[in-house]
Design a protein around this motif. Structure first.
Motif, PDB file in Angstrom:
ATOM      1  N   HIS A   9       0.847  -1.208   0.000  1.00 16.89           N
ATOM      2  CA  HIS A   9       0.000   0.000   0.000  1.00 16.89           C
ATOM      3  C   HIS A   9       0.877   1.251   0.000  1.00 16.89           C
ATOM      4  O   HIS A   9       1.952   1.275   0.589  1.00 16.89           O
ATOM      5  CB  HIS A   9      -0.900  -0.016   1.241  1.00 16.89           C
ATOM      6  N   PRO A  10       0.421   2.338  -0.658  1.00 13.76           N
ATOM      7  CA  PRO A  10       1.248   3.556  -0.707  1.00 13.76           C
ATOM      8  C   PRO A  10       1.391   4.282   0.637  1.00 13.76           C
ATOM      9  O   PRO A  10       2.346   5.018   0.837  1.00 13.76           O
ATOM     10  CB  PRO A  10       0.535   4.437  -1.731  1.00 13.76           C
ATOM     11  N   HIS A  11       0.467   4.055   1.565  1.00 18.78           N
ATOM     12  CA  HIS A  11       0.543   4.737   2.868  1.00 18.78           C
ATOM     13  C   HIS A  11       1.319   3.890   3.872  1.00 18.78           C
ATOM     14  O   HIS A  11       1.021   2.713   4.082  1.00 18.78           O
ATOM     15  CB  HIS A  11      -0.861   5.029   3.405  1.00 18.78           C
ATOM     16  N   ALA A  12       2.297   4.520   4.495  1.00 19.84           N
ATOM     17  CA  ALA A  12       3.179   3.812   5.430  1.00 19.84           C
ATOM     18  C   ALA A  12       2.416   3.234   6.612  1.00 19.84           C
ATOM     19  O   ALA A  12       2.699   2.113   7.049  1.00 19.84           O
ATOM     20  CB  ALA A  12       4.273   4.752   5.929  1.00 19.84           C
ATOM     21  N   VAL A  14      -0.584   2.098   6.794  1.00 15.84           N
ATOM     22  CA  VAL A  14      -1.307   0.896   6.378  1.00 15.84           C
ATOM     23  C   VAL A  14      -0.334  -0.278   6.266  1.00 15.84           C
ATOM     24  O   VAL A  14      -0.625  -1.386   6.738  1.00 15.84           O
ATOM     25  CB  VAL A  14      -2.053   1.135   5.040  1.00 15.84           C
ATOM     26  N   ARG A  15       0.827  -0.030   5.654  1.00 15.91           N
ATOM     27  CA  ARG A  15       1.838  -1.095   5.534  1.00 15.91           C
ATOM     28  C   ARG A  15       2.293  -1.571   6.913  1.00 15.91           C
ATOM     29  O   ARG A  15       2.415  -2.766   7.165  1.00 15.91           O
ATOM     30  CB  ARG A  15       3.054  -0.594   4.744  1.00 15.91           C
ATOM     31  N   ALA A  16       2.522  -0.628   7.816  1.00 18.46           N
ATOM     32  CA  ALA A  16       2.995  -0.980   9.154  1.00 18.46           C
ATOM     33  C   ALA A  16       1.954  -1.784   9.912  1.00 18.46           C
ATOM     34  O   ALA A  16       2.280  -2.795  10.555  1.00 18.46           O
ATOM     35  CB  ALA A  16       3.364   0.284   9.931  1.00 18.46           C
ATOM     36  N   ARG A  17       0.698  -1.365   9.872  1.00 21.86           N
ATOM     37  CA  ARG A  17      -0.360  -2.096  10.591  1.00 21.86           C
ATOM     38  C   ARG A  17      -0.545  -3.494  10.011  1.00 21.86           C
ATOM     39  O   ARG A  17      -0.757  -4.449  10.746  1.00 21.86           O
ATOM     40  CB  ARG A  17      -1.675  -1.322  10.557  1.00 21.86           C
ATOM     41  N   ALA A  18      -0.496  -3.611   8.689  1.00 24.27           N
ATOM     42  CA  ALA A  18      -0.623  -4.941   8.072  1.00 24.27           C
ATOM     43  C   ALA A  18       0.515  -5.838   8.524  1.00 24.27           C
ATOM     44  O   ALA A  18       0.305  -7.015   8.843  1.00 24.27           O
ATOM     45  CB  ALA A  18      -0.630  -4.809   6.542  1.00 24.27           C
ATOM     46  N   LEU A  19       1.697  -5.289   8.602  1.00 29.91           N
ATOM     47  CA  LEU A  19       2.861  -6.059   9.040  1.00 29.91           C
ATOM     48  C   LEU A  19       2.722  -6.492  10.499  1.00 29.91           C
ATOM     49  O   LEU A  19       3.032  -7.637  10.853  1.00 29.91           O
ATOM     50  CB  LEU A  19       4.118  -5.213   8.847  1.00 29.91           C
ATOM     51  N   VAL A  20       2.231  -5.610  11.339  1.00 32.86           N
ATOM     52  CA  VAL A  20       2.009  -5.951  12.756  1.00 32.86           C
ATOM     53  C   VAL A  20       0.986  -7.074  12.878  1.00 32.86           C
ATOM     54  O   VAL A  20       1.179  -8.042  13.626  1.00 32.86           O
ATOM     55  CB  VAL A  20       1.578  -4.705  13.560  1.00 32.86           C
ATOM     56  N   ALA A  33       9.464 -10.425   5.435  1.00 35.89           N
ATOM     57  CA  ALA A  33       9.620  -9.206   6.237  1.00 35.89           C
ATOM     58  C   ALA A  33      10.950  -8.502   5.990  1.00 35.89           C
ATOM     59  O   ALA A  33      11.054  -7.293   6.188  1.00 35.89           O
ATOM     60  CB  ALA A  33       9.486  -9.538   7.719  1.00 35.89           C
ATOM     61  N   LEU A  34      11.966  -9.232   5.560  1.00 39.17           N
ATOM     62  CA  LEU A  34      13.303  -8.654   5.395  1.00 39.17           C
ATOM     63  C   LEU A  34      13.345  -7.444   4.448  1.00 39.17           C
ATOM     64  O   LEU A  34      13.956  -6.433   4.796  1.00 39.17           O
ATOM     65  CB  LEU A  34      14.301  -9.725   4.951  1.00 39.17           C
ATOM     66  N   PRO A  35      12.691  -7.473   3.296  1.00 42.54           N
ATOM     67  CA  PRO A  35      12.743  -6.283   2.418  1.00 42.54           C
ATOM     68  C   PRO A  35      12.112  -5.040   3.051  1.00 42.54           C
ATOM     69  O   PRO A  35      12.498  -3.921   2.736  1.00 42.54           O
ATOM     70  CB  PRO A  35      11.961  -6.714   1.171  1.00 42.54           C
ATOM     71  N   LEU A  36      11.167  -5.230   3.953  1.00 47.87           N
ATOM     72  CA  LEU A  36      10.491  -4.093   4.576  1.00 47.87           C
ATOM     73  C   LEU A  36      11.342  -3.425   5.653  1.00 47.87           C
ATOM     74  O   LEU A  36      11.029  -2.324   6.092  1.00 47.87           O
ATOM     75  CB  LEU A  36       9.155  -4.546   5.171  1.00 47.87           C
ATOM     76  N   VAL A  44       7.195   1.566   9.365  1.00 49.16           N
ATOM     77  CA  VAL A  44       7.224   0.293   8.642  1.00 49.16           C
ATOM     78  C   VAL A  44       8.504  -0.467   8.980  1.00 49.16           C
ATOM     79  O   VAL A  44       8.466  -1.664   9.258  1.00 49.16           O
ATOM     80  CB  VAL A  44       7.106   0.510   7.110  1.00 49.16           C
ATOM     81  N   SER A  45       9.640   0.228   8.984  1.00 54.55           N
ATOM     82  CA  SER A  45      10.894  -0.465   9.307  1.00 54.55           C
ATOM     83  C   SER A  45      10.882  -0.950  10.753  1.00 54.55           C
ATOM     84  O   SER A  45      11.411  -2.021  11.062  1.00 54.55           O
ATOM     85  CB  SER A  45      12.102   0.429   9.026  1.00 54.55           C
ATOM     86  N   ARG A  46      10.256  -0.205  11.666  1.00 54.68           N
ATOM     87  CA  ARG A  46      10.140  -0.640  13.065  1.00 54.68           C
ATOM     88  C   ARG A  46       9.271  -1.896  13.165  1.00 54.68           C
ATOM     89  O   ARG A  46       9.612  -2.848  13.879  1.00 54.68           O
ATOM     90  CB  ARG A  46       9.552   0.482  13.914  1.00 54.68           C
ATOM     91  N   ALA A  47       8.153  -1.912  12.430  1.00 57.59           N
ATOM     92  CA  ALA A  47       7.283  -3.093  12.422  1.00 57.59           C
ATOM     93  C   ALA A  47       7.998  -4.285  11.789  1.00 57.59           C
ATOM     94  O   ALA A  47       7.856  -5.421  12.249  1.00 57.59           O
ATOM     95  CB  ALA A  47       5.991  -2.783  11.674  1.00 57.59           C
ATOM     96  N   ALA A  48       8.789  -4.029  10.749  1.00 64.63           N
ATOM     97  CA  ALA A  48       9.547  -5.106  10.105  1.00 64.63           C
ATOM     98  C   ALA A  48      10.584  -5.679  11.064  1.00 64.63           C
ATOM     99  O   ALA A  48      10.803  -6.888  11.105  1.00 64.63           O
ATOM    100  CB  ALA A  48      10.223  -4.596   8.839  1.00 64.63           C
ATOM    101  N   ARG A  49      11.223  -4.819  11.845  1.00 63.90           N
ATOM    102  CA  ARG A  49      12.189  -5.278  12.841  1.00 63.90           C
ATOM    103  C   ARG A  49      11.515  -6.224  13.835  1.00 63.90           C
ATOM    104  O   ARG A  49      12.036  -7.279  14.171  1.00 63.90           O
ATOM    105  CB  ARG A  49      12.798  -4.087  13.560  1.00 63.90           C
ATOM    106  N   GLY A  50      10.326  -5.854  14.277  1.00 59.49           N
ATOM    107  CA  GLY A  50       9.566  -6.716  15.189  1.00 59.49           C
ATOM    108  C   GLY A  50       9.200  -8.041  14.545  1.00 59.49           C
ATOM    109  O   GLY A  50       9.281  -9.096  15.176  1.00 59.49           O
TER     110      GLY A  50
END
Length: 161
Positions: A9-12, A14-20, A33-36, A44-50
């Motif tokens: 998704h273009p909005h960060a 939304v991407r972060a919540r989906a990742l969580v 998750a690695l590319p994110l 988004v990078s914080r959610a990817a780290r988690g």
């Protein structure tokens, strides 16, 4: 399936919540998750780290060592070094000792945390990497003992609060 499509998704936010949500449902793997982790949006990078911490059992020490290579993005290198610090394999210790002089502060700090182990872990300098581990430990011995003393002082101060 819908959550996975939201990762693009273009909005960060939304991407972060989906990742969580994918992380909590255990539906996202390490490779997904690695590319994110290198996403320009901090959330988004914080959610990817988690997500990567949650999926750390999927990755081998050899893969983590490969992620510490100088050509990798700094975010990947520092995360890989932090995860290697949780591994008590000689390859992880050797990587930490090699990265003590790395130009990136986050990588150096994670390497320092793991490299101090060589001072107290008698089995750390054994195995196929024994000679190189001993040589690097001897080269950095003074710095390692100072770091260990600083850590002990800091821990004592925290306990005495």
């Amino acid at each position: 399936m819908l959550l996975r499509t939201l990762l693009a998704h273009p909005h960060a936010r939304v991407r972060a919540r989906a990742l969580v949500h994918l992380t909590h449902r255990h539906d996202i793997g390490w490779n997904e998750a690695l590319p994110l982790l290198t996403d320009p949006a901090k959330e988004v990078s914080r959610a990817a780290r988690g997500a990567l911490w949650a999926a750390r059992s999927e990755v081998t020490v050899a893969q983590l060592v490969a992620l510490t290579a100088s050509g990798e993005p700094p975010e990947r290198r520092s995360l890989a070094m932090q995860l290697l610090a949780r591994s008590f394999e000689p390859a992880a210790l050797l990587t930490a000792l090699r990265l003590l002089d790395d130009p990136l502060p986050a990588v150096r700090a994670a390497a320092r945390d793991d490299a101090r182990r060589v001072l107290w872990d008698r089995t750390a300098a054994g195995g196929p990497y024994a000679e190189e581990i001993r040589a690097l430990a001897e080269r950095h011995h003074e710095r390692l003992t100072v770091w260990l003393a600083e850590t002990r002082r800091r821990n004592r101060a925290l306990r005495n609060r």
